[in-house]
Design a protein around this motif. Sequence first.
Motif, PDB file in Angstrom:
ATOM      1  N   THR A  53       0.849  -1.185   0.000  1.00  0.00           N
ATOM      2  CA  THR A  53       0.000   0.000   0.000  1.00  0.00           C
ATOM      3  C   THR A  53       0.891   1.244   0.000  1.00  0.00           C
ATOM      4  O   THR A  53       2.022   1.211  -0.463  1.00  0.00           O
ATOM      5  CB  THR A  53      -0.909  -0.002   1.236  1.00  0.00           C
ATOM      6  N   ASP A  54       0.350   2.328   0.545  1.00  0.00           N
ATOM      7  CA  ASP A  54       1.135   3.556   0.637  1.00  0.00           C
ATOM      8  C   ASP A  54       2.391   3.357   1.483  1.00  0.00           C
ATOM      9  O   ASP A  54       3.394   4.037   1.279  1.00  0.00           O
ATOM     10  CB  ASP A  54       0.289   4.701   1.190  1.00  0.00           C
ATOM     11  N   ASP A  55       2.361   2.416   2.426  1.00  0.00           N
ATOM     12  CA  ASP A  55       3.534   2.176   3.268  1.00  0.00           C
ATOM     13  C   ASP A  55       4.751   1.823   2.419  1.00  0.00           C
ATOM     14  O   ASP A  55       5.837   2.380   2.606  1.00  0.00           O
ATOM     15  CB  ASP A  55       3.262   1.032   4.247  1.00  0.00           C
ATOM     16  N   PRO A 294       7.382  -4.769  -8.642  1.00  0.00           N
ATOM     17  CA  PRO A 294       7.508  -3.311  -8.632  1.00  0.00           C
ATOM     18  C   PRO A 294       6.183  -2.671  -8.209  1.00  0.00           C
ATOM     19  O   PRO A 294       5.106  -3.181  -8.548  1.00  0.00           O
ATOM     20  CB  PRO A 294       7.841  -2.981 -10.092  1.00  0.00           C
ATOM     21  N   VAL A 295       6.257  -1.581  -7.461  1.00  0.00           N
ATOM     22  CA  VAL A 295       5.021  -0.962  -6.986  1.00  0.00           C
ATOM     23  C   VAL A 295       4.256  -0.347  -8.149  1.00  0.00           C
ATOM     24  O   VAL A 295       4.824   0.003  -9.185  1.00  0.00           O
ATOM     25  CB  VAL A 295       5.281   0.087  -5.888  1.00  0.00           C
ATOM     26  N   ARG A 296       2.961  -0.230  -7.951  1.00  0.00           N
ATOM     27  CA  ARG A 296       2.077   0.183  -9.039  1.00  0.00           C
ATOM     28  C   ARG A 296       1.831   1.682  -9.088  1.00  0.00           C
ATOM     29  O   ARG A 296       1.229   2.189 -10.033  1.00  0.00           O
ATOM     30  CB  ARG A 296       0.738  -0.557  -8.902  1.00  0.00           C
ATOM     31  N   GLY A 297       2.272   2.387  -8.058  1.00  0.00           N
ATOM     32  CA  GLY A 297       2.076   3.826  -8.052  1.00  0.00           C
ATOM     33  C   GLY A 297       0.638   4.244  -7.816  1.00  0.00           C
ATOM     34  O   GLY A 297       0.225   5.318  -8.242  1.00  0.00           O
ATOM     35  N   ARG A 298      -0.116   3.408  -7.110  1.00  0.00           N
ATOM     36  CA  ARG A 298      -1.517   3.746  -6.860  1.00  0.00           C
ATOM     37  C   ARG A 298      -1.657   4.913  -5.895  1.00  0.00           C
ATOM     38  O   ARG A 298      -2.613   5.660  -5.963  1.00  0.00           O
ATOM     39  CB  ARG A 298      -2.264   2.521  -6.336  1.00  0.00           C
ATOM     40  N   CYS A 299      -0.697   5.047  -4.986  1.00  0.00           N
ATOM     41  CA  CYS A 299      -0.704   6.184  -4.071  1.00  0.00           C
ATOM     42  C   CYS A 299       0.242   7.275  -4.565  1.00  0.00           C
ATOM     43  O   CYS A 299      -0.140   8.441  -4.632  1.00  0.00           O
ATOM     44  CB  CYS A 299      -0.296   5.727  -2.672  1.00  0.00           C
ATOM     45  N   LEU A 300       1.456   6.887  -4.926  1.00  0.00           N
ATOM     46  CA  LEU A 300       2.451   7.829  -5.441  1.00  0.00           C
ATOM     47  C   LEU A 300       2.804   7.436  -6.870  1.00  0.00           C
ATOM     48  O   LEU A 300       3.669   6.584  -7.097  1.00  0.00           O
ATOM     49  CB  LEU A 300       3.712   7.813  -4.569  1.00  0.00           C
TER      50      LEU A 300
END
Length: 340
Positions: A53-55, A294-300
């Motif tokens: 998540t954002d964490d 890899p992160v999806r950038g849903r928050c950033l």
Amino acid sequence: MASIGLRARARGALLGLAVGDALGAPAENMKPSEIRARWGRITGYVSDNPSGTDDTEYAIFSGLLLARHGSALTPSHVEAAWHEWIADRDEGPFRGAGFSERGTLENLRRGLAAPISAQHRHAWSDGLAMRAAPFGVFAAGRPAEAARLVAIDGSVSHDGEGIHGGRAVAAGVAAAMAGAPSDAVVAAALAVVPDDSWTARSLRRAVAVAHRGERAVRSAVVIGGYPWTDLAPEAVALAFGAYAAADGDFEQSVLTAVNMGRDADTTAAVAGALAGATQGVSAIPQAWATPIGPVRGRCLPAMAGYHVLDVADLLAPAPDATEPEPTDFVLAGDGTETPS
């Protein structure tokens, strides 16, 4: 544990954070009774497509910032990164961000600068604690330096207990990165926060009853009836309590945090970072590690495409054959580090 390499600990810390985040996300804001009613005891992923998540995304943000500036980091650097990667972009509402991040974002967009940008209603949140692990990775074996650097990062978004929580986590990870046992990891965290702070009191209470298990830890820390679960003193204490209850074992540290509920993604992320640094990346079950991409950038959105393992490698480069890794340390009474 001293034989575990620095790179393996770094990867364990940041992959452990992401794994804890993904495991805990479905249980966020839930009570243990609600978790049991829905899943029984959580022992692995309970969602079909687990992700951080954002964490995790904010931890990558701080890790990249630290890789760019290192020990020369200043509040101006942090503020500039918030503008470059978050505030000055038009990518929308930054879904999943906590109240502290939203408040900071609004203040920065109004032209306020640090530390005034941290003057909002949620400066006590666990938003700094959730992104603190990279500082411990970078300052392996130097808890005081990790705490100093994370406080600089936090000056843009947090104040008071919010800063204390970040300092505790960064120092704890730094100690774990040098092979400190779990009790010394806790001692390192306590050494960098005021004795009379809410964070220190909660942390001491959690660790004192950790041998009795997660129910005792939760009862010692959680303020019954209080609606917000992202309190830094509570979340940090629950995470360290879970880590102490498991004596640093990765799987049990994370699952204990997850099954206590409250801000479960953050508490499990912090517990995962501590235990991952303690035991190294090989302690993370492959079934938990594999879904973390890899992160999806849903928050950033600016963080999309970055993987926590890449950030770990930036912060803990492979050692040169002529340069020894940081020595194990013992914590002196004044909170400084001395070689063991």
